[in-house]
Design an enzyme around this catalytic site. Structure first.
Site, PDB file in Angstrom:
ATOM      1  N   HIS A   9      11.844 -11.824 -20.514  1.00  0.00           N
ATOM      2  CA  HIS A   9      12.352 -13.325 -20.070  1.00  0.00           C
ATOM      3  C   HIS A   9      13.772 -13.378 -20.598  1.00  0.00           C
ATOM      4  O   HIS A   9      14.615 -12.198 -21.044  1.00  0.00           O
ATOM      5  CB  HIS A   9      11.897 -14.191 -21.304  1.00  0.00           C
ATOM      6  CG  HIS A   9      12.246 -13.990 -22.876  1.00  0.00           C
ATOM      7  ND1 HIS A   9      13.310 -14.314 -23.097  1.00  0.00           N
ATOM      8  CD2 HIS A   9      11.680 -13.680 -23.571  1.00  0.00           C
ATOM      9  CE1 HIS A   9      13.210 -14.023 -24.409  1.00  0.00           C
ATOM     10  NE2 HIS A   9      12.237 -13.417 -24.812  1.00  0.00           N
ATOM     11  N   GLY A  10      14.389 -14.024 -19.646  1.00  0.00           N
ATOM     12  CA  GLY A  10      16.010 -14.201 -20.038  1.00  0.00           C
ATOM     13  C   GLY A  10      16.427 -14.681 -21.451  1.00  0.00           C
ATOM     14  O   GLY A  10      15.595 -15.104 -22.118  1.00  0.00           O
ATOM     15  N   GLN A  13      17.469 -19.711 -26.341  1.00  0.00           N
ATOM     16  CA  GLN A  13      18.296 -20.453 -27.296  1.00  0.00           C
ATOM     17  C   GLN A  13      18.288 -19.668 -28.769  1.00  0.00           C
ATOM     18  O   GLN A  13      19.503 -19.674 -29.273  1.00  0.00           O
ATOM     19  CB  GLN A  13      17.754 -21.904 -27.540  1.00  0.00           C
ATOM     20  CG  GLN A  13      18.825 -22.659 -28.033  1.00  0.00           C
ATOM     21  CD  GLN A  13      20.321 -22.701 -27.577  1.00  0.00           C
ATOM     22  OE1 GLN A  13      20.423 -22.701 -26.541  1.00  0.00           O
ATOM     23  NE2 GLN A  13      21.064 -22.519 -28.333  1.00  0.00           N
ATOM     24  N   TRP A  14      17.412 -19.107 -29.165  1.00  0.00           N
ATOM     25  CA  TRP A  14      17.248 -18.507 -30.587  1.00  0.00           C
ATOM     26  C   TRP A  14      17.696 -17.203 -30.381  1.00  0.00           C
ATOM     27  O   TRP A  14      18.187 -16.465 -31.392  1.00  0.00           O
ATOM     28  CB  TRP A  14      15.755 -18.604 -31.034  1.00  0.00           C
ATOM     29  CG  TRP A  14      15.570 -19.815 -31.541  1.00  0.00           C
ATOM     30  CD1 TRP A  14      16.151 -21.099 -31.582  1.00  0.00           C
ATOM     31  CD2 TRP A  14      14.622 -20.422 -32.587  1.00  0.00           C
ATOM     32  NE1 TRP A  14      15.854 -22.202 -32.049  1.00  0.00           N
ATOM     33  CE2 TRP A  14      14.512 -21.652 -32.970  1.00  0.00           C
ATOM     34  CE3 TRP A  14      13.602 -19.464 -33.182  1.00  0.00           C
ATOM     35  CZ2 TRP A  14      14.076 -22.423 -33.766  1.00  0.00           C
ATOM     36  CZ3 TRP A  14      12.719 -20.066 -34.103  1.00  0.00           C
ATOM     37  CH2 TRP A  14      12.942 -21.370 -34.537  1.00  0.00           C
ATOM     38  N   ASN A  15      17.666 -16.481 -29.210  1.00  0.00           N
ATOM     39  CA  ASN A  15      18.402 -15.250 -28.991  1.00  0.00           C
ATOM     40  C   ASN A  15      19.881 -15.418 -29.232  1.00  0.00           C
ATOM     41  O   ASN A  15      20.637 -14.621 -30.028  1.00  0.00           O
ATOM     42  CB  ASN A  15      18.079 -14.783 -27.549  1.00  0.00           C
ATOM     43  CG  ASN A  15      16.741 -14.061 -27.272  1.00  0.00           C
ATOM     44  OD1 ASN A  15      16.483 -14.311 -26.293  1.00  0.00           O
ATOM     45  ND2 ASN A  15      16.253 -13.370 -28.172  1.00  0.00           N
ATOM     46  N   ARG A  60       9.407 -19.620 -22.611  1.00  0.00           N
ATOM     47  CA  ARG A  60      10.787 -18.867 -21.962  1.00  0.00           C
ATOM     48  C   ARG A  60      10.312 -17.776 -21.075  1.00  0.00           C
ATOM     49  O   ARG A  60      11.018 -17.346 -20.181  1.00  0.00           O
ATOM     50  CB  ARG A  60      11.657 -18.057 -23.347  1.00  0.00           C
ATOM     51  CG  ARG A  60      10.724 -17.272 -24.059  1.00  0.00           C
ATOM     52  CD  ARG A  60      11.489 -16.919 -25.664  1.00  0.00           C
ATOM     53  NE  ARG A  60      10.929 -16.026 -26.507  1.00  0.00           N
ATOM     54  CZ  ARG A  60       9.942 -16.424 -27.275  1.00  0.00           C
ATOM     55  NH1 ARG A  60       9.644 -17.695 -27.550  1.00  0.00           N
ATOM     56  NH2 ARG A  60       9.587 -15.546 -28.373  1.00  0.00           N
ATOM     57  N   GLU A  87       5.413 -12.579 -27.575  1.00  0.00           N
ATOM     58  CA  GLU A  87       6.171 -11.804 -28.509  1.00  0.00           C
ATOM     59  C   GLU A  87       5.581 -11.548 -29.809  1.00  0.00           C
ATOM     60  O   GLU A  87       4.356 -11.945 -30.190  1.00  0.00           O
ATOM     61  CB  GLU A  87       7.350 -12.743 -28.792  1.00  0.00           C
ATOM     62  CG  GLU A  87       8.550 -11.992 -29.519  1.00  0.00           C
ATOM     63  CD  GLU A  87       8.996 -10.560 -29.333  1.00  0.00           C
ATOM     64  OE1 GLU A  87       8.118  -9.562 -29.367  1.00  0.00           O
ATOM     65  OE2 GLU A  87      10.357 -10.336 -28.712  1.00  0.00           O
ATOM     66  N   ARG A  88       6.136 -10.383 -30.380  1.00  0.00           N
ATOM     67  CA  ARG A  88       5.524 -10.057 -31.673  1.00  0.00           C
ATOM     68  C   ARG A  88       5.607 -11.566 -32.652  1.00  0.00           C
ATOM     69  O   ARG A  88       6.407 -12.160 -32.762  1.00  0.00           O
ATOM     70  CB  ARG A  88       6.395  -8.838 -32.419  1.00  0.00           C
ATOM     71  CG  ARG A  88       6.166  -8.747 -33.833  1.00  0.00           C
ATOM     72  CD  ARG A  88       7.173  -7.506 -34.425  1.00  0.00           C
ATOM     73  NE  ARG A  88       7.143  -7.289 -35.777  1.00  0.00           N
ATOM     74  CZ  ARG A  88       8.137  -6.828 -36.413  1.00  0.00           C
ATOM     75  NH1 ARG A  88       8.860  -6.134 -35.708  1.00  0.00           N
ATOM     76  NH2 ARG A  88       7.932  -6.517 -37.797  1.00  0.00           N
ATOM     77  N   ARG A 115      12.359  -2.993 -37.772  1.00  0.00           N
ATOM     78  CA  ARG A 115      12.427  -1.720 -36.811  1.00  0.00           C
ATOM     79  C   ARG A 115      11.419  -0.558 -37.158  1.00  0.00           C
ATOM     80  O   ARG A 115      11.357   0.391 -36.454  1.00  0.00           O
ATOM     81  CB  ARG A 115      13.838  -0.997 -36.912  1.00  0.00           C
ATOM     82  CG  ARG A 115      15.009  -1.992 -36.191  1.00  0.00           C
ATOM     83  CD  ARG A 115      14.435  -1.887 -34.704  1.00  0.00           C
ATOM     84  NE  ARG A 115      15.905  -2.670 -33.857  1.00  0.00           N
ATOM     85  CZ  ARG A 115      15.621  -3.175 -32.744  1.00  0.00           C
ATOM     86  NH1 ARG A 115      14.351  -2.862 -32.025  1.00  0.00           N
ATOM     87  NH2 ARG A 115      16.458  -3.820 -32.239  1.00  0.00           N
ATOM     88  N   HIS A 179       7.930 -10.368 -23.296  1.00  0.00           N
ATOM     89  CA  HIS A 179       8.700 -10.295 -24.235  1.00  0.00           C
ATOM     90  C   HIS A 179       9.154  -8.757 -24.921  1.00  0.00           C
ATOM     91  O   HIS A 179       8.547  -8.094 -24.663  1.00  0.00           O
ATOM     92  CB  HIS A 179       8.182 -11.018 -25.584  1.00  0.00           C
ATOM     93  CG  HIS A 179       7.726 -12.398 -24.999  1.00  0.00           C
ATOM     94  ND1 HIS A 179       8.510 -13.316 -25.346  1.00  0.00           N
ATOM     95  CD2 HIS A 179       6.679 -12.794 -24.668  1.00  0.00           C
ATOM     96  CE1 HIS A 179       7.819 -14.637 -24.651  1.00  0.00           C
ATOM     97  NE2 HIS A 179       6.561 -14.220 -24.599  1.00  0.00           N
TER      98      HIS A 179
END
Length: 241
Positions: A9-10, A13-15, A60, A87-88, A115, A179
């Site tokens: 996804h592009g 807002q939270w990115n 999203r 997403e996770r 990570r 995602h």
């Protein structure tokens, strides 16, 4: 041979706000919408015409898919939505600013949560402000309260095997709009990426990753369609005799 396009996804807002998003239903930014449209234009220029688009149930991803298909002139493509492509799930970290979380828990601990392959964040409690308990999107489903990348793959892969792989094996081209981590799980599976290396595989927002597959769904070639925003790809897997 079938072709597969993976599209993250592009920008959301939270990115933009550098927050742990996970399953929270945030929308795209203006930049994210532009990324989605450009992704669709690139898909059209590549001559890619999917028989079906698979996506998550999160806004999203859904909006990215809609914008991309519209830009590509592919408005009649059937869409299949399923939470297994979400997403996770970031558990108790959901909604927190990543930098502030590092200050509170230490950069090393947050790096492990973000990570590592198999260490999940603390679970989400029922009184969490973003709790998904009772969310109609997941009615009747047993959903997690936190996930590592490993457990994300554990839910994505059975869905891949049951719903997506058969379409590809039938010779259909498939678009998946999802995602960073659900697509990373698919990349790990297809390219046989080792556990200790998959966490370093980055998938840019809004940049279609086109993968050529053989009849056994082993990648024979792969490329990002926006070469100016391309990330490094894992090496192609060796074909088993």
């Amino acid at each position: 041979m079938p072709r597969l396009v993976l599209l993250r996804h592009g920008q959301s807002q939270w990115n933009l706000e550098n927050r742990f998003t996970g399953w929270v239903n945030v929308d795209l930014t203006d930049q994210g919408e532009a990324e989605a449209r450009k992704g669709g234009t690139l898909i059209a220029e590549a001559g890619f015409t999917p028989a079906v688009m698979f996506t998550s149930v999160l806004k999203r991803a859904l909006r990215t898919g809609d914008l991309a298909l519209s830009a590509a002139g592919l408005k009649d493509v059937p869409i299949v939505r399923d939470w297994h492509l979400n997403e996770r799930h970031y558990g108790g970290l959901t909604g927190l600013n990543k930098a502030e979380t590092a200050e509170r828990h230490g950069e090393d601990q947050v790096r492990i949560w973000r990570r590592s392959y198999d260490v999940p964040p603390p679970p989400m409690q029922d009184d969490h402000p973003h709790s998904f308990a009772g969310d109609p999107l997941y009615e009747g489903q047993t959903i997690p309260d936190t996930e590592s990348l490993k457990t994300t793959l554990d839910r994505v892969l059975p869905y891949w095997d049951a719903e997506i792989a058969p379409r590809l094996k039938a010779g259909e081209d498939v678009l998946i709009v999802a995602h960073g981590n659900s697509l990373r799980a698919i990349v790990k599976h297809l390219f046989a990426v080792p556990d200790d290396r998959i966490v370093g595989v980055e998938i840019p927002t809004g940049n279609p990753l086109e993968i050529d597959l053989d009849g056994d769904l082993v990648p024979t070639d792969a490329r990002y369609l926006d070469t100016g925003r391309a990330a490094d790809l894992p090496p192609l897997p060796e074909k088993q005799a």
